[in-house]
Write a protein that holds these residues in place. Structure first.
Motif, PDB file in Angstrom:
ATOM      1  N   ARG A 120     -72.301   4.049  30.143  1.00  0.00           N
ATOM      2  CA  ARG A 120     -71.279   4.527  29.214  1.00  0.00           C
ATOM      3  C   ARG A 120     -70.366   3.067  28.776  1.00  0.00           C
ATOM      4  O   ARG A 120     -69.779   3.309  27.681  1.00  0.00           O
ATOM      5  CB  ARG A 120     -70.163   5.229  30.219  1.00  0.00           C
ATOM      6  CG  ARG A 120     -70.681   6.538  30.133  1.00  0.00           C
ATOM      7  CD  ARG A 120     -69.412   7.586  30.759  1.00  0.00           C
ATOM      8  NE  ARG A 120     -68.687   7.728  29.795  1.00  0.00           N
ATOM      9  CZ  ARG A 120     -68.251   8.795  29.227  1.00  0.00           C
ATOM     10  NH1 ARG A 120     -68.782  10.009  29.692  1.00  0.00           N
ATOM     11  NH2 ARG A 120     -67.211   9.023  28.143  1.00  0.00           N
ATOM     12  N   ASP A 124     -70.748   4.866  23.762  1.00  0.00           N
ATOM     13  CA  ASP A 124     -69.812   5.814  23.971  1.00  0.00           C
ATOM     14  C   ASP A 124     -70.055   7.252  23.463  1.00  0.00           C
ATOM     15  O   ASP A 124     -70.089   7.504  22.181  1.00  0.00           O
ATOM     16  CB  ASP A 124     -68.497   5.293  22.857  1.00  0.00           C
ATOM     17  CG  ASP A 124     -67.248   6.170  23.157  1.00  0.00           C
ATOM     18  OD1 ASP A 124     -67.286   7.227  23.675  1.00  0.00           O
ATOM     19  OD2 ASP A 124     -66.407   5.453  22.536  1.00  0.00           O
ATOM     20  N   ASP A 126     -68.658  10.233  23.846  1.00  0.00           N
ATOM     21  CA  ASP A 126     -67.655  10.980  23.142  1.00  0.00           C
ATOM     22  C   ASP A 126     -67.365  10.649  21.709  1.00  0.00           C
ATOM     23  O   ASP A 126     -67.094  11.408  20.908  1.00  0.00           O
ATOM     24  CB  ASP A 126     -66.263  10.712  24.160  1.00  0.00           C
ATOM     25  CG  ASP A 126     -66.358  11.187  25.493  1.00  0.00           C
ATOM     26  OD1 ASP A 126     -67.038  12.107  25.674  1.00  0.00           O
ATOM     27  OD2 ASP A 126     -65.776  10.793  26.200  1.00  0.00           O
ATOM     28  N   ALA A 127     -67.501   9.261  21.661  1.00  0.00           N
ATOM     29  CA  ALA A 127     -67.448   8.930  20.054  1.00  0.00           C
ATOM     30  C   ALA A 127     -68.382   9.448  19.368  1.00  0.00           C
ATOM     31  O   ALA A 127     -68.368   9.967  18.095  1.00  0.00           O
ATOM     32  CB  ALA A 127     -67.381   7.483  19.832  1.00  0.00           C
ATOM     33  N   LEU A 129     -70.339  12.275  19.889  1.00  0.00           N
ATOM     34  CA  LEU A 129     -69.905  13.787  19.547  1.00  0.00           C
ATOM     35  C   LEU A 129     -69.034  13.993  18.891  1.00  0.00           C
ATOM     36  O   LEU A 129     -69.103  14.963  17.928  1.00  0.00           O
ATOM     37  CB  LEU A 129     -69.627  14.343  20.963  1.00  0.00           C
ATOM     38  CG  LEU A 129     -70.906  14.384  21.947  1.00  0.00           C
ATOM     39  CD1 LEU A 129     -70.450  14.943  23.567  1.00  0.00           C
ATOM     40  CD2 LEU A 129     -72.079  15.428  21.638  1.00  0.00           C
ATOM     41  N   SER A 130     -67.844  13.123  18.883  1.00  0.00           N
ATOM     42  CA  SER A 130     -66.994  13.472  17.805  1.00  0.00           C
ATOM     43  C   SER A 130     -67.372  13.381  16.297  1.00  0.00           C
ATOM     44  O   SER A 130     -66.971  13.737  15.476  1.00  0.00           O
ATOM     45  CB  SER A 130     -65.694  12.326  18.154  1.00  0.00           C
ATOM     46  OG  SER A 130     -64.580  12.371  16.886  1.00  0.00           O
TER      47      SER A 130
END
Length: 135
Positions: A120, A124, A126-127, A129-130
């Motif tokens: 991680r 990133d 989360d970035a 997926l966003s």
């Protein structure tokens, strides 16, 4: 800045009655720390390219791992320890093998570049997926 580890390893297509020599071009990138790509070459031609979890390659050195289209396991019989990779696209499949010492060195280098549990820090999720979910 991303670091890329590029290794060309001798492989065998485990086909009856005799194994067929292949070459595997393994690529690991620190900006994509969860995956390893391998391009299979034989007879001077590119045969296929697969991208899969580096954990399969790391864990498959010591125990059977994977489900479905990619499975990896060690084989200690014969004159030289090998690691086998079974690849299937649902219609066709094959088993290739590499010398265990070659894969051990590649995996050691991948873990040196990005230690297990530190992925991680380099990617990133989360970035990503966003970005995918943004219309």
């Amino acid at each position: 800045m991303a670091i890329t580890e590029h290794r060309v390893l001798p492989l065998r297509l485990e086909a009856a009655p005799l194994p067929v020599p292949l070459e595997g071009v393994f690529v690991y990138r620190t900006d994509r720390p969860y995956e390893v790509a391998v391009e299979f070459r034989g007879g001077g031609r590119r045969i296929a390219r697969w991208v899969f979890s580096r954990e399969l390659l790391i864990d498959g050195q010591t125990c059977a791992t994977g489900e479905g289209d990619i499975q990896v396991w060690p084989r200690w019989s014969g004159t030289e320890p090998r690691v086998l990779l079974a690849l299937s696209n649902g219609e066709r499949g094959c088993v290739v093998s590499a010398r265990a010492k070659d894969l051990r060195e590649l995996c050691r280098r991948m873990i040196e570049l990005v230690p297990r549990g530190q992925e991680r820090r380099h990617y990133d999720l989360d970035a990503e997926l966003s970005a995918l979910l943004t219309f």
